[in-house]
Design a protein around this motif. Structure first.
Motif, short mmCIF file in Angstrom:
data_model
loop_
_atom_site.label_atom_id
_atom_site.label_comp_id
_atom_site.label_asym_id
_atom_site.label_seq_id
_atom_site.Cartn_x
_atom_site.Cartn_y
_atom_site.Cartn_z
N ALA A 148 0.82 -1.22 0.00
CA ALA A 148 0.00 0.00 0.00
C ALA A 148 0.85 1.27 0.00
CB ALA A 148 -0.94 0.00 1.20
N THR A 149 2.05 1.20 0.57
CA THR A 149 2.90 2.39 0.66
C THR A 149 3.99 2.44 -0.41
OG1 THR A 149 4.28 1.26 2.33
CG2 THR A 149 2.51 2.69 3.13
N TYR A 150 3.93 1.55 -1.38
CA TYR A 150 4.91 1.57 -2.46
C TYR A 150 5.01 2.94 -3.15
CZ TYR A 150 6.70 -3.20 -2.98
OH TYR A 150 7.39 -4.38 -2.82
N PRO A 151 3.88 3.61 -3.43
CA PRO A 151 3.99 4.91 -4.10
C PRO A 151 4.78 5.94 -3.29
CG PRO A 151 1.76 4.06 -4.32
CD PRO A 151 2.46 3.17 -3.35
N LEU A 152 4.70 5.88 -1.96
CA LEU A 152 5.45 6.83 -1.13
C LEU A 152 6.95 6.61 -1.28
CD1 LEU A 152 3.35 6.73 2.18
CD2 LEU A 152 3.10 8.27 0.23
N ILE A 206 4.59 5.28 8.52
CA ILE A 206 4.27 6.62 9.06
C ILE A 206 5.46 7.56 8.92
CG2 ILE A 206 3.71 7.88 11.17
CD1 ILE A 206 2.09 5.38 12.04
N TYR A 207 6.66 7.05 9.24
CA TYR A 207 7.86 7.87 9.11
C TYR A 207 8.10 8.27 7.65
CZ TYR A 207 12.80 9.19 9.10
OH TYR A 207 13.98 9.86 8.93
N THR A 208 7.89 7.33 6.73
CA THR A 208 8.08 7.62 5.31
C THR A 208 7.12 8.72 4.86
OG1 THR A 208 8.77 5.34 4.89
CG2 THR A 208 8.06 6.63 2.99
N TYR A 210 5.70 11.03 6.77
CA TYR A 210 6.10 12.27 7.43
C TYR A 210 7.29 12.92 6.74
CZ TYR A 210 8.20 15.24 11.04
OH TYR A 210 8.77 16.29 11.72
N ARG A 211 8.29 12.11 6.40
CA ARG A 211 9.49 12.66 5.77
C ARG A 211 9.21 13.11 4.34
NH1 ARG A 211 12.85 14.89 6.60
NH2 ARG A 211 14.80 13.90 6.04
N LEU A 212 8.31 12.41 3.64
CA LEU A 212 7.94 12.84 2.30
C LEU A 212 7.29 14.21 2.33
CD1 LEU A 212 7.55 12.38 -0.73
CD2 LEU A 212 5.44 11.12 -0.21
N ARG A 213 6.44 14.44 3.33
CA ARG A 213 5.79 15.75 3.46
C ARG A 213 6.80 16.85 3.77
NH1 ARG A 213 1.56 16.43 1.00
NH2 ARG A 213 0.70 17.92 2.48
N GLN A 214 7.89 16.49 4.46
CA GLN A 214 8.95 17.46 4.75
C GLN A 214 9.81 17.71 3.52
OE1 GLN A 214 11.12 15.94 8.19
NE2 GLN A 214 10.22 17.56 9.44
N VAL A 215 10.19 16.64 2.84
CA VAL A 215 11.06 16.75 1.68
C VAL A 215 10.36 17.47 0.53
CG1 VAL A 215 12.17 15.38 -0.15
CG2 VAL A 215 12.46 14.73 2.25
N CYS A 216 9.07 17.21 0.38
CA CYS A 216 8.34 17.76 -0.76
C CYS A 216 7.01 18.37 -0.29
CB CYS A 216 8.10 16.65 -1.79
SG CYS A 216 7.48 17.23 -3.36
N PRO A 217 7.06 19.52 0.34
CA PRO A 217 5.83 20.15 0.84
C PRO A 217 4.90 20.62 -0.28
CG PRO A 217 7.69 21.64 1.09
CD PRO A 217 8.25 20.32 0.68
N GLN A 218 5.41 20.64 -1.52
CA GLN A 218 4.57 21.06 -2.65
C GLN A 218 3.51 20.02 -3.00
OE1 GLN A 218 7.88 20.64 -2.67
NE2 GLN A 218 8.95 22.32 -3.70
#
Length: 235
Positions: A148-152, A206-208, A210-218
């Motif tokens: 389910a989280t492969y796209p992240l 969850i960590y992935t 969270y970090r994706l939202r930090q790395v790419c806030p756009q």
């Protein structure tokens, strides 16, 4: 901001950081595999450990239903991010997440519904049948969560943030290893270890996120971005 730092970092520096974190993940995996597996086998016994390996080996085939979506997300997100087309990146990620979640849920329902037949096909011995039935649920949930989280993880790879992926993997591996040893030395068995592994996978997901939202806030994460045309493009 993390994404600004990444954008300003020289390619050589980013490459070196990714390589270092990648090798650290490999080294940790090798060390834990060498030292942890014999302890788990002694604590569980050969038969229960065999059930553990068998179930993970069988249920890991669920991830084949990804049908190459993750590499497609890596490709599309890298191309769109290079063009600073964050709306297309968002559509790609959200559409892929919807597909992966749907397929993962369908596979979980199928496995749980036919788990008795699955164990019969796998020739699990009758004394271990009840234990295997109890372990099927957390193991299938663990594999389903990965799918389910492969796209992240795919979009992070497309953005060349292998360091983030390695940290998430290493953290989950450490928690899984320490947690498994803790429950086994506390006198619990395979059931408890299966739920520890599921918890570590949930933490990694969850960590992935969270970090994706930090790395790419756009990135915009809205169901309205799910489109048929993006699904066709990914296929």
């Amino acid at each position: 901001m993390d994404n600004e730092h990444t954008a300003q970092s020289p390619p050589g520096s980013r490459f070196l950081r990714n390589v270092i974190w990648g090798w650290l993940g490999v080294a940790l995996n090798l060390l834990l595999g060498i030292f942890l597996s014999p302890i788990i086998i002694r604590k569980l016994g050969v038969e229960q450990y065999g059930v553990w390996v068998l179930l993970f080996s069988l249920l890991d085939y669920i991830r084949l239903f990804d049908f190459g979506f993750r590499p497609a997300v890596v490709n599309a997100s890298a191309r769109y991010a290079a063009a600073r087309d964050w709306e297309s990146v968002s559509r790609t990620v959200v559409t892929a997440l919807a597909y992966s979640a749907l397929i993962s849920a369908a596979c979980l329902v199928a496995v749980i519904t036919w788990r008795h037949r699955l164990l019969e096909t796998a020739n699990v011995s009758p004394p271990l049948h009840a234990l295997a039935l109890a372990v099927v649920v957390p193991v299938s949930l663990t594999v389903g969560a990965r799918l389910a989280t492969y796209p992240l993880t795919g979009v992070l790879e497309g953005l060349q943030r292998f360091d983030v992926l390695s940290r998430a993997y290493m953290g989950a591996l450490f928690v899984r290893s320490v947690g498994s040893l803790s429950v086994l030395f506390a006198g619990f068995g395979l059931r408890a270890m299966a739920w520890v592994v599921l918890a570590s996978q949930a933490g990694e997901s969850i960590y992935t996120w969270y970090r994706l939202r930090q790395v790419c806030p756009q990135l915009a994460m809205s169901p309205s971005l799910i489109t048929h045309s993006t699904l066709v493009e990914l296929f």
